[in-house]
Design an enzyme around this catalytic site. Structure first.
Site, PDB file in Angstrom:
ATOM      1  N   GLY A  11      14.955  -6.758   6.266  1.00 23.83           N
ATOM      2  CA  GLY A  11      13.987  -6.015   5.467  1.00 23.83           C
ATOM      3  C   GLY A  11      12.957  -6.852   4.752  1.00 23.83           C
ATOM      4  O   GLY A  11      11.906  -6.346   4.374  1.00 23.83           O
ATOM      5  N   PHE A  12      13.249  -8.125   4.555  1.00 25.76           N
ATOM      6  CA  PHE A  12      12.304  -8.987   3.838  1.00 25.76           C
ATOM      7  C   PHE A  12      12.262 -10.355   4.512  1.00 25.76           C
ATOM      8  O   PHE A  12      13.295 -10.848   4.967  1.00 25.76           O
ATOM      9  CB  PHE A  12      12.736  -9.189   2.374  1.00 25.76           C
ATOM     10  CG  PHE A  12      12.887  -7.901   1.608  1.00 25.76           C
ATOM     11  CD1 PHE A  12      11.796  -7.337   0.959  1.00 25.76           C
ATOM     12  CD2 PHE A  12      14.111  -7.262   1.558  1.00 25.76           C
ATOM     13  CE1 PHE A  12      11.939  -6.145   0.270  1.00 25.76           C
ATOM     14  CE2 PHE A  12      14.266  -6.063   0.869  1.00 25.76           C
ATOM     15  CZ  PHE A  12      13.176  -5.498   0.217  1.00 25.76           C
ATOM     16  N   GLY A  13      11.094 -10.966   4.501  1.00 29.77           N
ATOM     17  CA  GLY A  13      10.997 -12.350   4.969  1.00 29.77           C
ATOM     18  C   GLY A  13      11.445 -13.294   3.863  1.00 29.77           C
ATOM     19  O   GLY A  13      11.588 -12.905   2.704  1.00 29.77           O
ATOM     20  N   GLY A  14      11.676 -14.527   4.240  1.00 27.79           N
ATOM     21  CA  GLY A  14      11.920 -15.579   3.239  1.00 27.79           C
ATOM     22  C   GLY A  14      13.262 -15.528   2.535  1.00 27.79           C
ATOM     23  O   GLY A  14      13.411 -16.099   1.459  1.00 27.79           O
ATOM     24  N   ASP A  33      18.569 -14.468  13.338  1.00 24.57           N
ATOM     25  CA  ASP A  33      17.318 -14.062  12.688  1.00 24.57           C
ATOM     26  C   ASP A  33      17.559 -13.972  11.188  1.00 24.57           C
ATOM     27  O   ASP A  33      18.414 -13.199  10.742  1.00 24.57           O
ATOM     28  CB  ASP A  33      16.928 -12.684  13.272  1.00 24.57           C
ATOM     29  CG  ASP A  33      15.619 -12.134  12.744  1.00 24.57           C
ATOM     30  OD1 ASP A  33      14.917 -12.841  11.993  1.00 24.57           O
ATOM     31  OD2 ASP A  33      15.304 -10.977  13.094  1.00 24.57           O
ATOM     32  N   GLY A  34      16.826 -14.765  10.420  1.00 29.29           N
ATOM     33  CA  GLY A  34      16.917 -14.712   8.958  1.00 29.29           C
ATOM     34  C   GLY A  34      17.329 -16.043   8.358  1.00 29.29           C
ATOM     35  O   GLY A  34      18.430 -16.523   8.613  1.00 29.29           O
ATOM     36  N   ASP A  68       8.866  -8.085  13.957  1.00 27.14           N
ATOM     37  CA  ASP A  68       9.758  -7.283  13.116  1.00 27.14           C
ATOM     38  C   ASP A  68       9.103  -5.952  12.738  1.00 27.14           C
ATOM     39  O   ASP A  68       8.197  -5.915  11.921  1.00 27.14           O
ATOM     40  CB  ASP A  68      10.107  -8.059  11.841  1.00 27.14           C
ATOM     41  CG  ASP A  68      11.194  -9.097  12.095  1.00 27.14           C
ATOM     42  OD1 ASP A  68      12.055  -8.851  12.955  1.00 27.14           O
ATOM     43  OD2 ASP A  68      11.176 -10.140  11.418  1.00 27.14           O
ATOM     44  N   GLY A 119      10.599 -17.480  10.858  1.00 28.09           N
ATOM     45  CA  GLY A 119       9.323 -16.976  10.348  1.00 28.09           C
ATOM     46  C   GLY A 119       8.797 -17.904   9.290  1.00 28.09           C
ATOM     47  O   GLY A 119       7.924 -18.745   9.516  1.00 28.09           O
ATOM     48  N   HIS A 151      11.876  -6.377  17.466  1.00 29.19           N
ATOM     49  CA  HIS A 151      13.085  -6.067  16.704  1.00 29.19           C
ATOM     50  C   HIS A 151      12.817  -4.809  15.871  1.00 29.19           C
ATOM     51  O   HIS A 151      12.009  -4.834  14.953  1.00 29.19           O
ATOM     52  CB  HIS A 151      13.392  -7.296  15.824  1.00 29.19           C
ATOM     53  CG  HIS A 151      14.560  -7.140  14.907  1.00 29.19           C
ATOM     54  ND1 HIS A 151      14.814  -8.017  13.886  1.00 29.19           N
ATOM     55  CD2 HIS A 151      15.549  -6.207  14.856  1.00 29.19           C
ATOM     56  CE1 HIS A 151      15.904  -7.646  13.237  1.00 29.19           C
ATOM     57  NE2 HIS A 151      16.361  -6.546  13.806  1.00 29.19           N
TER      58      HIS A 151
HETATM   59 ZN    ZN Z   1      13.743  -9.829  13.308  1.00 25.16          ZN
END
Ligand code: ZN
Length: 199
Positions: A120-123, A153-154, A13, A175, A44
């Site tokens: 824009g953010f993980g988790g 994704d996400g 990412d 992730g 990405h």
């Molecule tokens: Zn991604």
């Protein structure tokens, strides 16, 4: 660790602090990851003006380059450029962007990425409406006989992966689910099982 756990690819990412608030990494990290794995690097780009990165990222060892339809007015041209560089061409849609945004380029695509959170953010928490959207995307690809992969994704984890798999996704980015697991290697297998048990 990803390789040993049976991952099919490494999703990277890239964030520029403009298209999304965070900054992550660029060419140097792609090159470094390339040096330690043979797995395909699925890059990405969550960036404005993505075309400016294609050449250097391809040169650093990316196998796929996916940019956002919201960040680029000349989508068909840029997908062709990515293929010319020898990479798989991917197009990403934010949660508020309808699937029809990809309708005129389905045969220029190697991958269609449906964002199941706002990027824009993980988790982050999976957006439930995504399941219907994945279904619509699968329909669109089928209608145009496109062979493109359909990626999500996400917020993909044990709880959410089966619903998007059943809706037609075939490529899953996880992730947090993997890297926060007690046993990341086993988690990859567990996620895979949650799909194949419905096959
Ligand atoms: Zn991604």
């Amino acid at each position: 660790m990803c390789e040993a756990g049976g991952a099919d690819l490494i999703h990277i990412d890239v964030m520029d602090g403009r298209f999304v608030p965070n900054l992550t990494f660029g060419e140097k990290v792609i090159r470094t990851v390339r040096a330690v794995t043979k797995l395909p690097l699925d890059v990405h780009l969550m960036v404005v003006e993505p075309a400016g990165y294609f050449e250097s990222f391809a040169g650093a060892g990316a196998n796929g380059l996916t940019f956002h339809v919201e960040a680029e007015p000349h989508v068909q041209r840029q997908l062709s450029r990515i293929r010319e560089l020898g990479c798989k061409a991917g197009l990403a849609l934010n949660p508020a962007t309808p699937v029809v945004a990809a309708a005129d380029v389905t045969n220029d695509l190697d991958l269609l990425l449906i964002m199941t959170v706002n990027p824009g953010f993980g988790g982050q928490k999976f957006i439930p409406r995504s399941v219907e959207k994945v279904r619509a995307a699968r329909r669109l690809l089928k209608e145009s006989s496109s062979m493109a992969a359909l990626e999500v994704d996400g917020g993909i984890d044990r709880e959410t992966i089966t619903s998007v798999w059943k809706a037609g996704a075939d490529t899953f980015v996880a992730g947090n689910a993997i890297f926060s697991a007690k046993d990341p290697r086993a988690e990859i297998n567990e996620l895979r099982t949650r799909c194949s048990s419905y096959a």
